[in-house]
Design an enzyme around this catalytic site. Structure first.
Site, PDB file in Angstrom:
ATOM      1  N   GLY A  13       0.818  -1.223   0.000  1.00 15.56           N
ATOM      2  CA  GLY A  13       0.000   0.000   0.000  1.00 15.56           C
ATOM      3  C   GLY A  13       0.849   1.269   0.000  1.00 15.56           C
ATOM      4  N   SER A  41      -2.690  -9.212  -2.527  1.00 15.02           N
ATOM      5  CA  SER A  41      -1.376  -8.699  -2.948  1.00 15.02           C
ATOM      6  C   SER A  41      -0.245  -9.685  -2.707  1.00 15.02           C
ATOM      7  CB  SER A  41      -1.058  -7.402  -2.208  1.00 15.02           C
ATOM      8  OG  SER A  41      -2.049  -6.445  -2.441  1.00 15.02           O
ATOM      9  N   ARG A 100      -6.907   3.412  18.237  1.00 12.30           N
ATOM     10  CA  ARG A 100      -6.380   4.712  18.681  1.00 12.30           C
ATOM     11  C   ARG A 100      -7.027   5.245  19.957  1.00 12.30           C
ATOM     12  NH1 ARG A 100      -6.639   7.259  12.782  1.00 12.30           N
ATOM     13  NH2 ARG A 100      -4.712   6.415  11.929  1.00 12.30           N
ATOM     14  N   CYS A 129      -3.135  11.037  10.116  1.00 17.38           N
ATOM     15  CA  CYS A 129      -2.151  11.932   9.475  1.00 17.38           C
ATOM     16  C   CYS A 129      -2.409  13.413   9.762  1.00 17.38           C
ATOM     17  CB  CYS A 129      -2.123  11.685   7.969  1.00 17.38           C
ATOM     18  SG  CYS A 129      -3.725  11.335   7.231  1.00 17.38           S
ATOM     19  N   GLY A 160      -3.854   9.906   1.019  1.00 12.28           N
ATOM     20  CA  GLY A 160      -4.357   9.362   2.272  1.00 12.28           C
ATOM     21  C   GLY A 160      -5.371   8.260   2.049  1.00 12.28           C
ATOM     22  N   HIS A 249      -0.747  17.092   3.120  1.00 13.48           N
ATOM     23  CA  HIS A 249      -1.937  17.729   3.688  1.00 13.48           C
ATOM     24  C   HIS A 249      -1.593  19.154   4.134  1.00 13.48           C
ATOM     25  CE1 HIS A 249      -3.877  13.967   3.496  1.00 13.48           C
ATOM     26  NE2 HIS A 249      -3.970  13.645   4.769  1.00 13.48           N
ATOM     27  N   ASN A 322       1.652  13.676   4.226  1.00 12.30           N
ATOM     28  CA  ASN A 322       0.801  12.780   5.016  1.00 12.30           C
ATOM     29  C   ASN A 322       1.287  11.339   5.034  1.00 12.30           C
ATOM     30  OD1 ASN A 322      -0.132  13.357   2.217  1.00 12.30           O
ATOM     31  ND2 ASN A 322      -1.464  11.599   2.588  1.00 12.30           N
TER      32      ASN A 322
HETATM   33  O1  L14 Z   1      -7.491   7.258   9.948  1.00 11.85           O
HETATM   34  O2  L14 Z   1      -8.881   9.001   3.394  1.00 11.85           O
HETATM   35  O3  L14 Z   1      -5.446   7.035   9.426  1.00 11.85           O
HETATM   36  O4  L14 Z   1      -7.225  10.379   3.594  1.00 11.85           O
HETATM   37  C1  L14 Z   1      -6.111   8.590   7.199  1.00 11.85           C
HETATM   38  C2  L14 Z   1      -6.329   8.900   5.751  1.00 11.85           C
HETATM   39  C3  L14 Z   1      -8.331   7.514   7.308  1.00 11.85           C
HETATM   40  C4  L14 Z   1      -8.545   7.873   5.834  1.00 11.85           C
HETATM   41  C5  L14 Z   1      -6.613   7.219   9.095  1.00 11.85           C
HETATM   42  C6  L14 Z   1      -7.967   9.502   4.045  1.00 11.85           C
HETATM   43  C7  L14 Z   1      -6.894   7.400   7.621  1.00 11.85           C
HETATM   44  C8  L14 Z   1      -7.777   9.092   5.477  1.00 11.85           C
END
Ligand code: L14
Length: 344
Positions: A13, A41, A100, A129, A160, A249, A322
């Site tokens: 990824g 993958s 988290r 991020c 992201g 970002h 990011n």
């Molecule tokens: O929670 O779509 O770490 O840009 C960060 C990127 C959630 C999706 C996270 C995106 C992700 C986000």
């Protein structure tokens, strides 16, 4: 020097690839490394420090003998495999939102709350991020002047949302005349039924909506900021917006301090802050932008202004990559801090 067995889960990824690069670039003390992924993958090849590795499908047994497991393969993979890795003695550094807000799980940006690492019970969470880059700029101001309120609007890159979102932006951007009808399958949320083009557009939705009208991305910024900065009474509001930027970002941040400060003092705090670089010279049109900060480690801050009505209020423009500080670099810095502090 002691060396460690490391696993990257989600190795193919956008974040997984960057984790591999950060480990190489920072000469992380690796004994052996395995690249894991979903069955989709598995079989792909990855070059690491000049050697070719085949990506393997993650299974509970994959974590046998692993010291550090860096997860970035989505929340459901983390929920399934992080406990398996911990059971086998690994420390998990998880880049998804799965753990988290779990009280047992430290949520760490090393420049801000490294000491929370000691409380870990096997899993350490890497924040969102947008949250990481903001708290790097806020923490020094909070320490020096106290802080009561933060209002942030984000300008977030498509990376992201993963490699699919990057490819979608590139494909749509190639055809300016048809932008309005461009094929959209990924943004704002891949699993949703309705999609919108991102090229030549701005989408005020990142992640799904929650019941209070804020999106999950906005609620992540709100809740994670309070947890990392150890301040439940800090008022935080967020609006998260996607732009047609590939990586990096940007954030417009309004902050209210407890004590009065000057613009020069806020600039000095940014100059002194670890991991932060002041880039603020309006007379020469100097301010950070995502194109110029892509691939760099730092959080860049510019456009610092005092609010015209509230002398304790300041406006900041905060930009960072990011995928780097917002994800992979922060995870690798957590692993480095575990070694430095003799936690692993
Ligand atoms: O929670 O779509 O770490 O840009 C960060 C990127 C959630 C999706 C996270 C995106 C992700 C986000």
């Amino acid at each position: 020097m002691k060396t460690y067995n490391v696993a990257i889960i989600g190795a193919t990824g956008a974040v997984g690839q960057q984790m591999k690069e950060q480990l190489e670039k920072r000469n992380f003390p690796i004994k052996d490394i395995v690249f894991l992924s979903s069955s989709r993958s598995a079989g792909k090849e990855i070059e690491f420090n000049g050697k070719v590795y085949t990506v393997q499908e993650a299974k509970p047994e994959s974590f046998e003998g692993i010291d550090i497991a860096l997860f970035s393969a989505g929340g459901s993979i983390s929920e399934k495999f992080a406990p398996e890795a911990v059971k086998r003695g690994a420390i998990v550094i998880d880049n998804t939102s799965a753990f988290r807000m779990d009280k047992e799980v430290p949520l760490v940006v090393p420049e801000v709350n490294k000491s929370d690492l000691r409380l870990h019970k096997g899993i350490i969470a890497n924040p969102n991020c947008s949250t990481i880059q903001m708290v790097c700029a806020l923490q020094p101001l909070k320490e020096l002047y106290g802080m009561t309120k933060v209002v942030v609007s984000t300008y977030q890159a498509v990376s992201g949302a993963g490699i699919d979102a990057i490819n979608e932006l590139k494909a749509q951007a190639a055809d300016f005349d048809n932008a309005k009808e461009a094929e959209a399958k990924v943004l704002p949320v891949k699993s949703a039924e309705q999609h919108y083009p991102i090229a030549f557009n701005v989408i005020p939705q990142i992640d799904q909506f929650t019941e209070n009208g804020y999106t999950f991305e906005e609620m992540k910024m709100i809740n994670e900021t309070k947890k990392i900065m150890h301040d439940d009474s800090l008022a935080v509001a967020a609006t998260c917006v996607r732009l047609p930027v590939v990586t990096g970002h940007s954030e417009s941040v309004y902050v209210e301090l407890q004590k009065e400060a000057t613009v020069d003092q806020v600039k000095q705090a940014m100059t002194d802050a670890p991991g932060v670089e002041l880039m603020d010279d309006p007379s020469n049109q100097i301010y950070p932008m995502p194109l110029m900060t892509a691939g760099l480690d730092e959080v860049f801050v510019g456009r610092i202004r005092q609010d015209l009505d509230n002398p304790n209020g300041f406006h900041l423009w905060v930009v960072s990559d990011n995928l780097v500080k917002g994800a992979a670099l922060n995870s690798v810095q957590i692993a480095e801090a575990l070694i430095e502090e003799n936690i692993i």
